[in-house]
Design a protein around this motif. Structure first.
Motif, mmCIF file in Angstrom:
data_model
loop_
_atom_site.group_PDB
_atom_site.id
_atom_site.type_symbol
_atom_site.label_atom_id
_atom_site.label_comp_id
_atom_site.label_asym_id
_atom_site.label_seq_id
_atom_site.Cartn_x
_atom_site.Cartn_y
_atom_site.Cartn_z
ATOM 1 N N PRO A 241 -32.571 -52.224 18.739
ATOM 2 C CA PRO A 241 -32.662 -53.682 18.377
ATOM 3 C C PRO A 241 -32.819 -54.211 16.996
ATOM 4 C CG PRO A 241 -34.651 -53.058 19.429
ATOM 5 C CD PRO A 241 -33.999 -51.731 19.551
ATOM 6 N N GLN A 242 -32.001 -54.976 16.677
ATOM 7 C CA GLN A 242 -32.200 -55.729 15.403
ATOM 8 C C GLN A 242 -33.394 -56.471 15.182
ATOM 9 O OE1 GLN A 242 -28.832 -57.957 14.733
ATOM 10 N NE2 GLN A 242 -27.192 -56.126 14.713
ATOM 11 N N LYS A 243 -34.100 -56.471 14.066
ATOM 12 C CA LYS A 243 -35.379 -56.977 13.661
ATOM 13 C C LYS A 243 -35.154 -58.408 13.430
ATOM 14 C CE LYS A 243 -39.384 -56.805 11.248
ATOM 15 N NZ LYS A 243 -40.043 -55.930 10.056
ATOM 16 N N ILE A 244 -35.713 -59.384 13.910
ATOM 17 C CA ILE A 244 -35.557 -60.997 13.584
ATOM 18 C C ILE A 244 -36.179 -61.229 12.317
ATOM 19 C CG2 ILE A 244 -35.885 -63.295 14.513
ATOM 20 C CD1 ILE A 244 -35.848 -62.186 17.330
ATOM 21 N N PRO A 245 -35.691 -61.818 11.403
ATOM 22 C CA PRO A 245 -36.406 -62.215 9.978
ATOM 23 C C PRO A 245 -37.645 -63.078 10.397
ATOM 24 C CG PRO A 245 -34.039 -62.440 10.106
ATOM 25 C CD PRO A 245 -34.226 -62.259 11.420
ATOM 26 N N SER A 246 -38.563 -62.992 9.765
ATOM 27 C CA SER A 246 -39.799 -63.827 9.938
ATOM 28 C C SER A 246 -39.529 -65.125 9.910
ATOM 29 C CB SER A 246 -40.903 -63.280 8.845
ATOM 30 O OG SER A 246 -40.440 -63.652 7.455
ATOM 31 N N ASP A 247 -38.869 -65.791 8.964
ATOM 32 C CA ASP A 247 -38.826 -67.130 8.800
ATOM 33 C C ASP A 247 -37.923 -67.714 9.968
ATOM 34 O OD1 ASP A 247 -36.384 -65.706 8.246
ATOM 35 O OD2 ASP A 247 -35.522 -67.257 7.023
ATOM 36 N N VAL A 248 -36.934 -66.786 10.665
ATOM 37 C CA VAL A 248 -36.417 -67.327 11.971
ATOM 38 C C VAL A 248 -37.445 -67.478 12.963
ATOM 39 C CG1 VAL A 248 -34.462 -66.968 13.465
ATOM 40 C CG2 VAL A 248 -34.122 -66.632 11.087
ATOM 41 N N HIS A 249 -38.356 -66.346 13.091
ATOM 42 C CA HIS A 249 -39.358 -66.173 14.003
ATOM 43 C C HIS A 249 -40.163 -67.365 13.981
ATOM 44 C CE1 HIS A 249 -42.596 -64.483 16.089
ATOM 45 N NE2 HIS A 249 -41.842 -64.030 16.907
ATOM 46 N N GLU A 250 -40.611 -67.896 12.879
ATOM 47 C CA GLU A 250 -41.558 -68.902 12.543
ATOM 48 C C GLU A 250 -40.924 -70.258 13.135
ATOM 49 O OE1 GLU A 250 -42.511 -69.024 8.482
ATOM 50 O OE2 GLU A 250 -43.967 -67.379 8.760
ATOM 51 N N LYS A 251 -39.844 -70.616 12.898
ATOM 52 C CA LYS A 251 -38.881 -71.756 13.117
ATOM 53 C C LYS A 251 -38.706 -71.852 14.679
ATOM 54 C CE LYS A 251 -35.927 -72.472 9.126
ATOM 55 N NZ LYS A 251 -34.806 -72.369 8.422
ATOM 56 N N LEU A 252 -38.557 -70.453 15.304
ATOM 57 C CA LEU A 252 -38.370 -70.495 16.900
ATOM 58 C C LEU A 252 -39.782 -70.915 17.382
ATOM 59 C CD1 LEU A 252 -36.396 -67.036 17.160
ATOM 60 C CD2 LEU A 252 -35.658 -69.446 17.869
ATOM 61 N N GLU A 253 -40.859 -70.430 16.993
ATOM 62 C CA GLU A 253 -42.249 -70.800 17.393
ATOM 63 C C GLU A 253 -42.369 -72.285 17.419
ATOM 64 O OE1 GLU A 253 -44.997 -68.315 15.386
ATOM 65 O OE2 GLU A 253 -44.682 -66.668 16.910
ATOM 66 N N LEU A 255 -40.356 -74.840 17.168
ATOM 67 C CA LEU A 255 -39.359 -75.411 18.436
ATOM 68 C C LEU A 255 -40.124 -75.161 19.666
ATOM 69 C CD1 LEU A 255 -35.960 -74.431 17.172
ATOM 70 C CD2 LEU A 255 -36.770 -76.380 17.342
ATOM 71 N N MET A 256 -40.604 -73.851 19.862
ATOM 72 C CA MET A 256 -41.333 -73.891 21.234
ATOM 73 C C MET A 256 -42.420 -74.702 21.601
ATOM 74 S SD MET A 256 -40.385 -69.679 21.745
ATOM 75 C CE MET A 256 -41.367 -69.650 23.207
ATOM 76 N N ALA A 257 -43.166 -74.648 20.435
ATOM 77 C CA ALA A 257 -44.173 -75.589 20.459
ATOM 78 C C ALA A 257 -44.028 -77.158 20.551
ATOM 79 C CB ALA A 257 -45.113 -75.206 19.220
ATOM 80 N N ALA A 258 -43.071 -77.622 19.962
ATOM 81 C CA ALA A 258 -42.582 -78.652 20.063
ATOM 82 C C ALA A 258 -42.177 -79.286 21.396
ATOM 83 C CB ALA A 258 -41.637 -79.314 19.046
ATOM 84 N N GLU A 259 -41.106 -78.224 22.045
ATOM 85 C CA GLU A 259 -40.810 -78.357 23.170
ATOM 86 C C GLU A 259 -41.992 -78.327 24.518
ATOM 87 O OE1 GLU A 259 -38.214 -79.043 26.108
ATOM 88 O OE2 GLU A 259 -37.872 -79.061 24.292
ATOM 89 N N ALA A 260 -43.195 -77.504 24.257
ATOM 90 C CA ALA A 260 -44.162 -77.496 25.016
ATOM 91 C C ALA A 260 -44.755 -78.887 24.913
ATOM 92 C CB ALA A 260 -45.104 -76.391 24.813
#
Length: 293
Positions: A241-253, A255-260
C-alpha cells in the motif's frame, strides 16, 4: 524419363525466373510515388541488362531454348526499368553515362562473338556476372550480423533466390553445363545462408529467434520458469500500500475532528428541544430558528 524431368524443370525455371524479374515493378512504383529516384540505385537494372544480354548470346550460341526465352524476357524487363529510372533520375548525366557504358559493352560482345565465337570464353564471362549478382547481398549480411536481427533482410526475395538458383543448378546438372552449375550453386548456397539467419536470429531486436523459442519449448524452460515464479510468489505478490504523506494525514485528522465536533453540537441542540424538522438538515445549512417569531 530424364527428358520429361528436364522439360518440367525447364518450365518451372522459366516461370520462377520471369516472376523474379517482375520484382522491379514495386521499385518503379516507389520511384513514381516519390517523383524521383532518391536513394534507390539503378545498378541492379544495369547489371540485369548486361548479364541477361550475355546469357542470351550464350543461349543462342548453344541453341538452348530455355535460356533464350528466359533472357529475352529478362533483358526486355530490365531495359524498361532502366528507361523508367532514367526518366526520374536527377541529374541524368551519371546514369546516362552508365547506360552508355553497358550498351557499348554489349555491342562489343556481339561483335566479338560474330567474328570469333567461343562458347567457353563467353561462359566464363556469364558465370562471372552471375556470381557478382549473387554476391551483392553479402553487404546486407554484414548489417544483419552486426545488429543481430534480420529485419533488414527481405524474406520473399531470399526464398525466390533460393528457388531460382536451385532450379537452374539442377538444370545445369541435367544438361551438363558447368557454367550454369557453378554460379547457381554459389547462389543457392548464399540463399541457404540467408534463410538460415531467419531461424538463428530474431526478427526484431527485443524478440527471440525461432530456434531459441523451439529450444525453450522442447526443454520446458519457459514452463519451469513460470512454475518457479509462482512458487516464490513473484507472479502473484501483491503490491504494497502506498504511504500517505504526513501533511495529508494531518488534514484528514482535522477534518474528522471538526466533523465530530459539529455532530456533537447538533446532538446537544436536539436534546435542548430543537424541533424535529431540523434534525434532517445538514450542518452546512445555516440555523434560522433564532430569527423566527
Amino acid at each position: 524419363m530424364i527428358e520429361v524431368v528436364l522439360q518440367v524443370l525447364s518450365i518451372s525455371a522459366i516461370t520462377t525466373t520471369i516472376a523474379l524479374f517482375f520484382c522491379g515493378i514495386p521499385i518503379c512504383m516507389q520511384i513514381r510515388r516519390q517523383g524521383a529516384v532518391g536513394d534507390i540505385s539503378g545498378v541492379p537494372f544495369l547489371m540485369g541488362v548486361l548479364g541477361g544480354s550475355f546469357w542470351l548470346r550464350y543461349g543462342l550460341l548453344k541453341m538452348d531454348y530455355t535460356m533464350i526465352i528466359v533472357n529475352v524476357v529478362g533483358v526486355f524487363c530490365m531495359a524498361v526499368y532502366c528507361i523508367f529510372f532514367l526518366i526520374y533520375s536527377l541529374p541524368k548525366k551519371t546514369f546516362t553515362c552508365q547506360l552508355i557504358l553497358v550498351t557499348s559493352t554489349i555491342t562489343g560482345m556481339v561483335v566479338w562473338i560474330a567474328f570469333k565465337p567461343n562458347l567457353d570464353y563467353l561462359g566464363i564471362i556469364c558465370m562471372t556476372f552471375n556470381i557478382m549478382n549473387f554476391g551483392a547481398p553479402l553487404a546486407g549480411l554484414g548489417v544483419v550480423l552486426r545488429n543481430r536481427e534480420v529485419s533488414t533482410l527481405p524474406l520473399p526475395m531470399c526464398v525466390a533466390n533460393f528457388l531460382v538458383s536451385s532450379q537452374w543448378c539442377l538444370y545445369g546438372n541435367l544438361v551438363q553445363d558447368i557454367y550454369i552449375i557453378i554460379p547457381n550453386g554459389i547462389g543457392m548456397f548464399l540463399a541457404i545462408v540467408q534463410l538460415s539467419l531467419f531461424i538463428v536470429l530474431p526478427r526484431r531486436e527485443n524478440e527471440k529467434s525461432p530456434l531459441e523459442k523451439l529450444a525453450n519449448w522442447f526443454t520446458g524452460r519457459d514452463r519451469n520458469k513460470k512454475e518457479k515464479d509462482l512458487e516464490t510468489g513473484e507472479c502473484s505478490e501483491p503490491s504494497s500500500p502506498q504511504k500517505i504523506p504526513s501533511d495529508v494525514h494531518e488534514k484528514l485528522e482535522k477534518l474528522m475532528a471538526a466533523e465530530a465536533s459539529s455532530e456533537s453540537r447538533r446532538c446537544s441542540a436536539d436534546f435542548m428541544g430543537r424541533p424535529p424538522s431540523y434534525k434532517s438538515r445538514s450542518s452546512s445549512v445555516p440555523d434560522i430558528s433564532s430569527i423566527q417569531s
